[in-house]
Design a protein around this motif. Structure first.
Motif, PDB file in Angstrom:
ATOM      1  N   THR A 120      22.907   7.683 -19.568  1.00  0.00           N
ATOM      2  CA  THR A 120      22.332   6.306 -18.915  1.00  0.00           C
ATOM      3  C   THR A 120      20.805   6.283 -18.393  1.00  0.00           C
ATOM      4  O   THR A 120      20.221   6.745 -18.831  1.00  0.00           O
ATOM      5  CB  THR A 120      23.396   5.522 -18.078  1.00  0.00           C
ATOM      6  OG1 THR A 120      22.893   4.192 -17.898  1.00  0.00           O
ATOM      7  CG2 THR A 120      23.788   6.243 -16.890  1.00  0.00           C
ATOM      8  N   GLU A 121      20.809   5.814 -17.239  1.00  0.00           N
ATOM      9  CA  GLU A 121      19.425   5.968 -16.335  1.00  0.00           C
ATOM     10  C   GLU A 121      18.913   7.374 -16.164  1.00  0.00           C
ATOM     11  O   GLU A 121      19.737   8.337 -16.112  1.00  0.00           O
ATOM     12  CB  GLU A 121      19.511   5.225 -14.909  1.00  0.00           C
ATOM     13  CG  GLU A 121      19.985   3.601 -15.258  1.00  0.00           C
ATOM     14  CD  GLU A 121      20.296   2.975 -13.834  1.00  0.00           C
ATOM     15  OE1 GLU A 121      20.021   3.712 -12.721  1.00  0.00           O
ATOM     16  OE2 GLU A 121      20.838   2.193 -13.702  1.00  0.00           O
ATOM     17  N   VAL A 122      17.733   7.493 -16.362  1.00  0.00           N
ATOM     18  CA  VAL A 122      17.021   8.706 -16.089  1.00  0.00           C
ATOM     19  C   VAL A 122      16.797   8.990 -14.575  1.00  0.00           C
ATOM     20  O   VAL A 122      16.346   8.442 -13.661  1.00  0.00           O
ATOM     21  CB  VAL A 122      15.554   8.692 -16.716  1.00  0.00           C
ATOM     22  CG1 VAL A 122      14.954  10.129 -16.400  1.00  0.00           C
ATOM     23  CG2 VAL A 122      15.909   8.437 -18.040  1.00  0.00           C
ATOM     24  N   PRO A 123      17.661  10.252 -13.987  1.00  0.00           N
ATOM     25  CA  PRO A 123      17.635  10.523 -12.791  1.00  0.00           C
ATOM     26  C   PRO A 123      16.250  10.551 -12.105  1.00  0.00           C
ATOM     27  O   PRO A 123      15.314  10.993 -12.684  1.00  0.00           O
ATOM     28  CB  PRO A 123      18.338  11.923 -12.663  1.00  0.00           C
ATOM     29  CG  PRO A 123      19.120  11.972 -13.798  1.00  0.00           C
ATOM     30  CD  PRO A 123      18.374  11.212 -14.823  1.00  0.00           C
ATOM     31  N   TYR A 124      16.301   9.996 -10.926  1.00  0.00           N
ATOM     32  CA  TYR A 124      14.836   9.772 -10.182  1.00  0.00           C
ATOM     33  C   TYR A 124      13.837   8.891 -10.663  1.00  0.00           C
ATOM     34  O   TYR A 124      13.336   8.003  -9.990  1.00  0.00           O
ATOM     35  CB  TYR A 124      14.137  11.432  -9.909  1.00  0.00           C
ATOM     36  CG  TYR A 124      14.890  12.218  -9.143  1.00  0.00           C
ATOM     37  CD1 TYR A 124      14.777  12.166  -7.806  1.00  0.00           C
ATOM     38  CD2 TYR A 124      15.710  13.003  -9.380  1.00  0.00           C
ATOM     39  CE1 TYR A 124      15.264  12.984  -6.730  1.00  0.00           C
ATOM     40  CE2 TYR A 124      16.429  13.923  -8.604  1.00  0.00           C
ATOM     41  CZ  TYR A 124      16.188  13.892  -7.225  1.00  0.00           C
ATOM     42  OH  TYR A 124      16.894  14.663  -6.455  1.00  0.00           O
ATOM     43  N   PHE A 125      13.699   8.865 -12.089  1.00  0.00           N
ATOM     44  CA  PHE A 125      12.496   7.814 -12.585  1.00  0.00           C
ATOM     45  C   PHE A 125      13.421   6.405 -12.168  1.00  0.00           C
ATOM     46  O   PHE A 125      12.524   5.517 -11.860  1.00  0.00           O
ATOM     47  CB  PHE A 125      12.523   8.144 -14.040  1.00  0.00           C
ATOM     48  CG  PHE A 125      11.742   6.914 -14.909  1.00  0.00           C
ATOM     49  CD1 PHE A 125      10.446   6.854 -14.609  1.00  0.00           C
ATOM     50  CD2 PHE A 125      12.369   6.076 -15.662  1.00  0.00           C
ATOM     51  CE1 PHE A 125       9.884   5.800 -15.254  1.00  0.00           C
ATOM     52  CE2 PHE A 125      11.784   5.231 -16.281  1.00  0.00           C
ATOM     53  CZ  PHE A 125      10.419   4.990 -15.957  1.00  0.00           C
ATOM     54  N   ASN A 126      14.410   6.176 -12.710  1.00  0.00           N
ATOM     55  CA  ASN A 126      14.921   4.886 -12.211  1.00  0.00           C
ATOM     56  C   ASN A 126      15.475   5.001 -10.505  1.00  0.00           C
ATOM     57  O   ASN A 126      16.319   5.708 -10.411  1.00  0.00           O
ATOM     58  CB  ASN A 126      16.547   4.824 -13.138  1.00  0.00           C
ATOM     59  CG  ASN A 126      16.035   4.435 -14.638  1.00  0.00           C
ATOM     60  OD1 ASN A 126      16.289   5.011 -15.548  1.00  0.00           O
ATOM     61  ND2 ASN A 126      15.470   3.121 -14.770  1.00  0.00           N
ATOM     62  N   THR A 127      14.790   4.068  -9.902  1.00  0.00           N
ATOM     63  CA  THR A 127      14.474   4.091  -8.619  1.00  0.00           C
ATOM     64  C   THR A 127      16.402   4.009  -7.940  1.00  0.00           C
ATOM     65  O   THR A 127      16.459   4.903  -6.769  1.00  0.00           O
ATOM     66  CB  THR A 127      13.661   3.149  -8.183  1.00  0.00           C
ATOM     67  OG1 THR A 127      12.696   3.041  -8.704  1.00  0.00           O
ATOM     68  CG2 THR A 127      13.496   3.249  -6.537  1.00  0.00           C
ATOM     69  N   TYR A 128      16.941   3.584  -8.477  1.00  0.00           N
ATOM     70  CA  TYR A 128      18.340   3.249  -7.967  1.00  0.00           C
ATOM     71  C   TYR A 128      19.310   4.020  -8.552  1.00  0.00           C
ATOM     72  O   TYR A 128      20.585   3.570  -8.558  1.00  0.00           O
ATOM     73  CB  TYR A 128      18.650   1.830  -8.106  1.00  0.00           C
ATOM     74  CG  TYR A 128      17.772   0.960  -7.136  1.00  0.00           C
ATOM     75  CD1 TYR A 128      17.794   0.809  -5.864  1.00  0.00           C
ATOM     76  CD2 TYR A 128      16.705   0.222  -7.975  1.00  0.00           C
ATOM     77  CE1 TYR A 128      16.511   0.107  -5.158  1.00  0.00           C
ATOM     78  CE2 TYR A 128      15.608  -0.406  -7.153  1.00  0.00           C
ATOM     79  CZ  TYR A 128      15.751  -0.330  -5.813  1.00  0.00           C
ATOM     80  OH  TYR A 128      14.689  -1.161  -5.037  1.00  0.00           O
ATOM     81  N   TRP A 129      19.062   5.119  -9.330  1.00  0.00           N
ATOM     82  CA  TRP A 129      19.917   5.862 -10.156  1.00  0.00           C
ATOM     83  C   TRP A 129      21.260   6.387  -9.534  1.00  0.00           C
ATOM     84  O   TRP A 129      22.335   6.155 -10.176  1.00  0.00           O
ATOM     85  CB  TRP A 129      19.176   6.964 -11.024  1.00  0.00           C
ATOM     86  CG  TRP A 129      18.955   8.112  -9.987  1.00  0.00           C
ATOM     87  CD1 TRP A 129      17.796   8.247  -9.343  1.00  0.00           C
ATOM     88  CD2 TRP A 129      19.632   9.374  -9.956  1.00  0.00           C
ATOM     89  NE1 TRP A 129      17.662   9.554  -8.699  1.00  0.00           N
ATOM     90  CE2 TRP A 129      18.856  10.188  -8.843  1.00  0.00           C
ATOM     91  CE3 TRP A 129      20.727   9.781 -10.399  1.00  0.00           C
ATOM     92  CZ2 TRP A 129      19.085  11.404  -8.648  1.00  0.00           C
ATOM     93  CZ3 TRP A 129      21.233  10.969  -9.734  1.00  0.00           C
ATOM     94  CH2 TRP A 129      20.393  11.742  -9.151  1.00  0.00           C
ATOM     95  N   ARG A 130      21.048   6.823  -8.359  1.00  0.00           N
ATOM     96  CA  ARG A 130      22.183   7.495  -7.531  1.00  0.00           C
ATOM     97  C   ARG A 130      23.128   6.406  -7.245  1.00  0.00           C
ATOM     98  O   ARG A 130      24.517   6.618  -7.614  1.00  0.00           O
ATOM     99  CB  ARG A 130      21.659   7.942  -6.378  1.00  0.00           C
ATOM    100  CG  ARG A 130      20.635   9.187  -6.390  1.00  0.00           C
ATOM    101  CD  ARG A 130      20.401   9.979  -5.201  1.00  0.00           C
ATOM    102  NE  ARG A 130      19.476   9.193  -4.533  1.00  0.00           N
ATOM    103  CZ  ARG A 130      18.462   9.584  -3.618  1.00  0.00           C
ATOM    104  NH1 ARG A 130      18.565  10.698  -3.138  1.00  0.00           N
ATOM    105  NH2 ARG A 130      17.743   8.627  -2.818  1.00  0.00           N
ATOM    106  N   GLY A 131      23.098   5.326  -6.856  1.00  0.00           N
ATOM    107  CA  GLY A 131      23.907   4.339  -6.470  1.00  0.00           C
ATOM    108  C   GLY A 131      24.406   3.801  -7.781  1.00  0.00           C
ATOM    109  O   GLY A 131      25.652   3.352  -7.890  1.00  0.00           O
TER     110      GLY A 131
END
Length: 451
Positions: A177-188
């Motif tokens: 799914t989302e690209v880690p770090y690049f997508n600002t809210y990826w961790r949550g």
């Protein structure tokens, strides 16, 4: 860098970059628990990746192996003239002595690739000795960090995960799914996606972030029943590679769900594809929807009081994953009117038509157009030319748009890289719980700015 804007416009430079180069995929590695990136590049390359992908993007921090922790060859004039193979070999030896990690990934930058350093042969020497190390060719001319992300994931799959001919585990999913770090809210967002899928009865190889078990999950990739690509285009190439390598099917859902309607639809689509028992999923859906609409019921008091002064028209300027997801939510959940949609992450041409089709069916009676623009100057120009009427527009964008939004007397919600006016720890804007946080953000922004 040549930025393709649309069929009529081109520029030979990009103002206000919104992504890093391919070696920014060092942060793909850093997002794997106990994953260690090693970089074969110049001294400033990865420093720049840190500032756009992490520091000026929600102040996410470097974590266990990012930021100043990343071992680097720091190639200079000597390596340009004579090659950097010896220096890279020394770096790998030293890193094994000093760094405590479960997986080491060597990423080559422009210098090493242009001078012809054989990074593969150096790394293979250590692979034969049993070291957990792989290499990925991520010179900046290969593309942006989203392209680099998939170069790295495939390198890990091929060189570290390796061959597998055993049974598949029903109900086990690999998530792309989302690209880690690049997508600002990826961790949550990763936390919420895993929570939702597990609530529906699945086991999930989340692969990155706080919920991942690190290399253990990567080794389990071939055992999964299928791969889930939750993204307009990033991850599709990886899923196709896994289909060929391990005979694993994949499900591609281009819209990341925000809110009860889309999240419930998402769960049922995954359950139907997997063919697992629906009872647990439906019980979970009922519980989540009850909670979601409980909060919306209370929120409606605020909405009924302030509705006449709240924003009614919006624009979204950001990467394709969040852009489509937000548009679906803003139109269907809030009834807002789309004015301008610009995707900034430069999706490959072969995915663009499918992405455009999603905007033509935002709702039964709502469609809009989307443009693919990387250049900040052109983006600002298009925003200034947009007709938001007499109401205050709300614009979901990166920090780069702050000045032009101020000129438009609009409101800004930062949702895209770079995000310099948000501190992001584990916030999510997706799923059931993330949508409620997004509502809080939208309307707190509205009333705190005098709307």
């Amino acid at each position: 860098m040549l930025g393709k804007l649309n069929s009529n416009e081109q520029t030979n430079s990009i103002v206000h970059p919104r992504y890093a180069c391919a070696i920014g995929a060092a942060y793909t590695v850093a997002a794997i628990p106990r994953g260690i990136p090693l970089v074969h590049c110049g001294p400033g390359c990865v420093d720049k990746q840190y500032f756009i992908l992490s520091y000026n993007n929600g102040y996410q921090g470097g974590g266990y192996s990012g930021a100043s922790v990343i071992p680097s060859v720091n190639a200079g004039e000597n390596e340009v003239v004579f090659g950097g193979a010896k220096k890279l070999d020394d770096l790998i030896k030293s890193s094994f002595k000093i760094m405590d990690g479960d997986l080491f990934v060597v990423l080559s930058g422009c210098i090493g690739e242009l001078v012809g350093d054989d990074v593969g042969s150096i790394v293979k020497k250590y692979q034969k000795k049993g070291y957990p190390i792989v290499f990925a060719e991520t010179g900046g001319f290969k593309g942006n960090n989203l392209i680099g992300h998939e170069i790295v994931t495939e390198a890990i799959i091929d060189q570290f995960v390796g061959e597998y001919h055993g049974e598949k585990e029903k109900g086990l999913i690999n998530l792309w799914t989302e690209v880690p770090y690049f997508n600002t809210y990826w961790r949550g967002d990763f936390i919420e996606i895993k929570r939702v899928l597990e609530g529906a009865g699945f086991k999930v190889n989340i692969l990155f972030g706080s919920e991942s078990k690190g290399v253990e999950e990567w080794k389990n990739i071939p055992k999964a029943q299928f791969n889930l690509v939750l993204s307009p285009w990033v991850g599709v190439k990886t899923a196709k590679h896994l289909e060929e390598k391990y005979n694993q099917p994949y499900l591609h859902i281009p819209i990341i769900p925000i809110g009860a309607e889309e999240t419930t639809k998402f769960i049922r689509q995954v359950v139907d594809f997997a063919g697992i028992d629906k009872e647990k999923a439906e019980e979970f859906i009922q519980k989540e929807e009850d909670r979601y609409y409980y909060f919306l019921d209370h929120f409606s008091d605020f909405f009924s009081e302030f509705w006449f002064g709240l924003p009614s028209k919006y624009a979204v300027i950001g990467d394709s994953a969040y852009n489509i997801a937000l548009n679906k939510f803003l139109v269907n959940q809030l009834g807002l009117i789309p004015v301008k949609q610009i995707i900034t992450d430069n999706p490959p041409e072969k995915y663009r038509q499918a992405i455009q089709e999603e905007y033509k069916r935002l709702a039964d009676d709502v469609s809009t157009e989307v443009e693919f623009v990387e250049d900040g100057y052109i983006i600002e120009k298009k925003l200034k030319e947009s007709d938001f009427g007499s109401s205050t527009p709300i614009i979901f964008s990166s920090a780069w748009e702050r000045d032009v939004i101020k000129e438009l007397k609009g409101l800004i919600v930062e949702i895209s890289c770079p995000s310099s006016f948000e501190v992001v720890i584990n916030r999510s804007y997706i799923g059931y719980t993330g949508a409620l946080t997004l509502l809080e953000k939208i309307y707190t922004t509205s009333i705190s700015n005098g709307v």
